[in-house]
Design a protein around this motif. Structure first.
Motif, mmCIF file in Angstrom:
data_model
loop_
_atom_site.group_PDB
_atom_site.id
_atom_site.type_symbol
_atom_site.label_atom_id
_atom_site.label_comp_id
_atom_site.label_asym_id
_atom_site.label_seq_id
_atom_site.Cartn_x
_atom_site.Cartn_y
_atom_site.Cartn_z
ATOM 1 N N UNK A 1 -11.404 11.613 -2.546
ATOM 2 C CA UNK A 1 -12.450 10.649 -2.222
ATOM 3 C C UNK A 1 -12.081 9.722 -1.075
ATOM 4 N N UNK A 2 -12.936 8.707 -0.881
ATOM 5 C CA UNK A 2 -12.762 7.798 0.260
ATOM 6 C C UNK A 2 -11.520 6.919 0.108
ATOM 7 N N UNK A 3 -11.277 6.411 -1.119
ATOM 8 C CA UNK A 3 -10.104 5.562 -1.331
ATOM 9 C C UNK A 3 -8.827 6.349 -1.082
ATOM 10 N N UNK A 4 -8.809 7.601 -1.562
ATOM 11 C CA UNK A 4 -7.637 8.454 -1.354
ATOM 12 C C UNK A 4 -7.377 8.658 0.135
ATOM 13 N N UNK A 5 -8.454 8.811 0.910
ATOM 14 C CA UNK A 5 -8.292 9.010 2.356
ATOM 15 C C UNK A 5 -7.683 7.770 3.006
ATOM 16 N N UNK A 6 -8.141 6.598 2.591
ATOM 17 C CA UNK A 6 -7.584 5.371 3.151
ATOM 18 C C UNK A 6 -6.153 5.127 2.711
ATOM 19 N N UNK A 7 -5.874 5.385 1.430
ATOM 20 C CA UNK A 7 -4.519 5.173 0.925
ATOM 21 C C UNK A 7 -3.518 6.129 1.558
ATOM 22 N N UNK A 8 -3.975 7.289 1.966
ATOM 23 C CA UNK A 8 -3.065 8.232 2.635
ATOM 24 C C UNK A 8 -2.500 7.620 3.914
ATOM 25 N N UNK A 9 -3.272 6.753 4.546
ATOM 26 C CA UNK A 9 -2.792 6.045 5.742
ATOM 27 C C UNK A 9 -1.894 4.877 5.339
ATOM 28 N N UNK A 10 -2.371 4.052 4.401
ATOM 29 C CA UNK A 10 -1.635 2.848 4.014
ATOM 30 C C UNK A 10 -0.305 3.169 3.325
ATOM 31 N N UNK A 11 -0.250 4.301 2.622
ATOM 32 C CA UNK A 11 0.950 4.623 1.859
ATOM 33 C C UNK A 11 1.829 5.663 2.543
ATOM 34 N N UNK A 12 1.575 5.902 3.816
ATOM 35 C CA UNK A 12 2.497 6.746 4.575
ATOM 36 C C UNK A 12 3.867 6.079 4.595
ATOM 37 N N UNK A 13 4.903 6.875 4.746
ATOM 38 C CA UNK A 13 6.275 6.355 4.615
ATOM 39 C C UNK A 13 6.552 5.173 5.532
#
Length: 273
Positions: free
Chosen positions: A237-249
């Motif tokens: 979903x949309x939150x997962x897409x955003x978190x993929x950026x924020x939670x990158x190493x």
């Protein structure tokens, strides 16, 4: 607390006034005497009540026996006050509570002699009654004095005793500087919302209410932050897409620990002079 509470404050700037205002608003029997050379400004920061009086100098403090003395001046100003022979006599036998950053208990005790002293570190949301304050007291501070300090500072938010004085520097990096981190997130969050086509007023409302709602959920829920995050995140979903950026190493998992570590190092450097 039902008995009349007498508070002496050395300094009455924004933070000191926020603490004093919380005490005055929560305890109808409290009386405050603040010492600040900018009398009009200090008085304007306090509730308009005859229970709060501001005088320009320590010499004006007479016949006032404080239960608690708040030290809310800059460290160099405290050094000047400490040079006055009357300082220890003015604070009497009540507990002294310092909110000065970088000033250890040893320095305070050297100036005040046998007067019990506590160090606390509140943060800026004290101004809206939502502070996170931590404190450390030496073994000589009685349980009654500790209870008084905790009760007074709970008038401005949450309070937690620390196990060692050096934890104050770490708490400064987390809670003291923390509002600055959140304000920075809000700043860039609003800018990102505007970049998606929202006008400034709408972007401001969307972001600030979202941050407020999330903070209230964190406060009200027993679930850990991770569980709440997972509750709002649908796979793909949309939150997962955003978190993929924020939670990158290289993003939040690296940046937040690095920011807090840098702030902690700076707090220790300031404490060491």
């Amino acid at each position: 607390m039902t008995r009349k509470l007498h508070i002496l404050s050395l300094g009455c700037g924004n933070m000191g006034a926020a603490i004093l205002s919380g005490i005055l608003n929560r305890f109808p029997e409290a009386e405050v005497l603040a010492v600040d050379p900018s009398v009009a400004r200090a008085q304007s920061l306090l509730p308009q009540t005859d229970r709060a009086v501001v005088v320009p100098s320590l010499a004006e403090v007479r016949d006032f026996a404080p239960d608690l003395t708040l030290v809310a001046v800059k460290p160099q100003q405290f050094s000047e006050l400490a040079a006055e022979a009357a300082l220890a006599a003015r604070v009497g036998t009540g507990v002294v509570v310092s909110i000065m950053a970088g000033t250890p208990l040893a320095t305070l005790k050297a100036a005040l002699g046998t007067v019990p002293v506590v160090r606390v570190m509140p943060n800026l949301p004290a101004q809206v009654g939502a502070a996170m304050t931590v404190g450390f007291a030496g073994a000589e501070v009685t349980a009654a004095a500790r209870d008084l300090v905790q009760t007074a500072f709970e008038a401005t938010g949450a309070f937690r005793w620390l196990q060692s004085e050096d934890q104050i520097d770490a708490a400064t990096a987390v809670a003291g500087s923390g509002p600055g981190y959140v304000f920075a997130i809000a700043e860039y969050f609003e800018a990102a919302a505007r970049a998606e086509g929202f006008d400034a007023e709408t972007a401001r409302l969307l972001v600030r209410q979202t941050l407020l709602g999330a903070a209230l959920m964190l406060s009200a829920e027993d679930r850990e932050a991770r569980a709440l995050k997972e509750a709002v995140t649908s796979k793909g979903g949309t939150t997962a897409a955003g978190l993929a950026i924020l939670e990158a190493a290289e993003a939040l998992p690296h940046l937040l620990p690095a920011a807090i570590s840098a702030a902690h190092a700076r707090a220790r450097a300031l404490a060491e002079g």
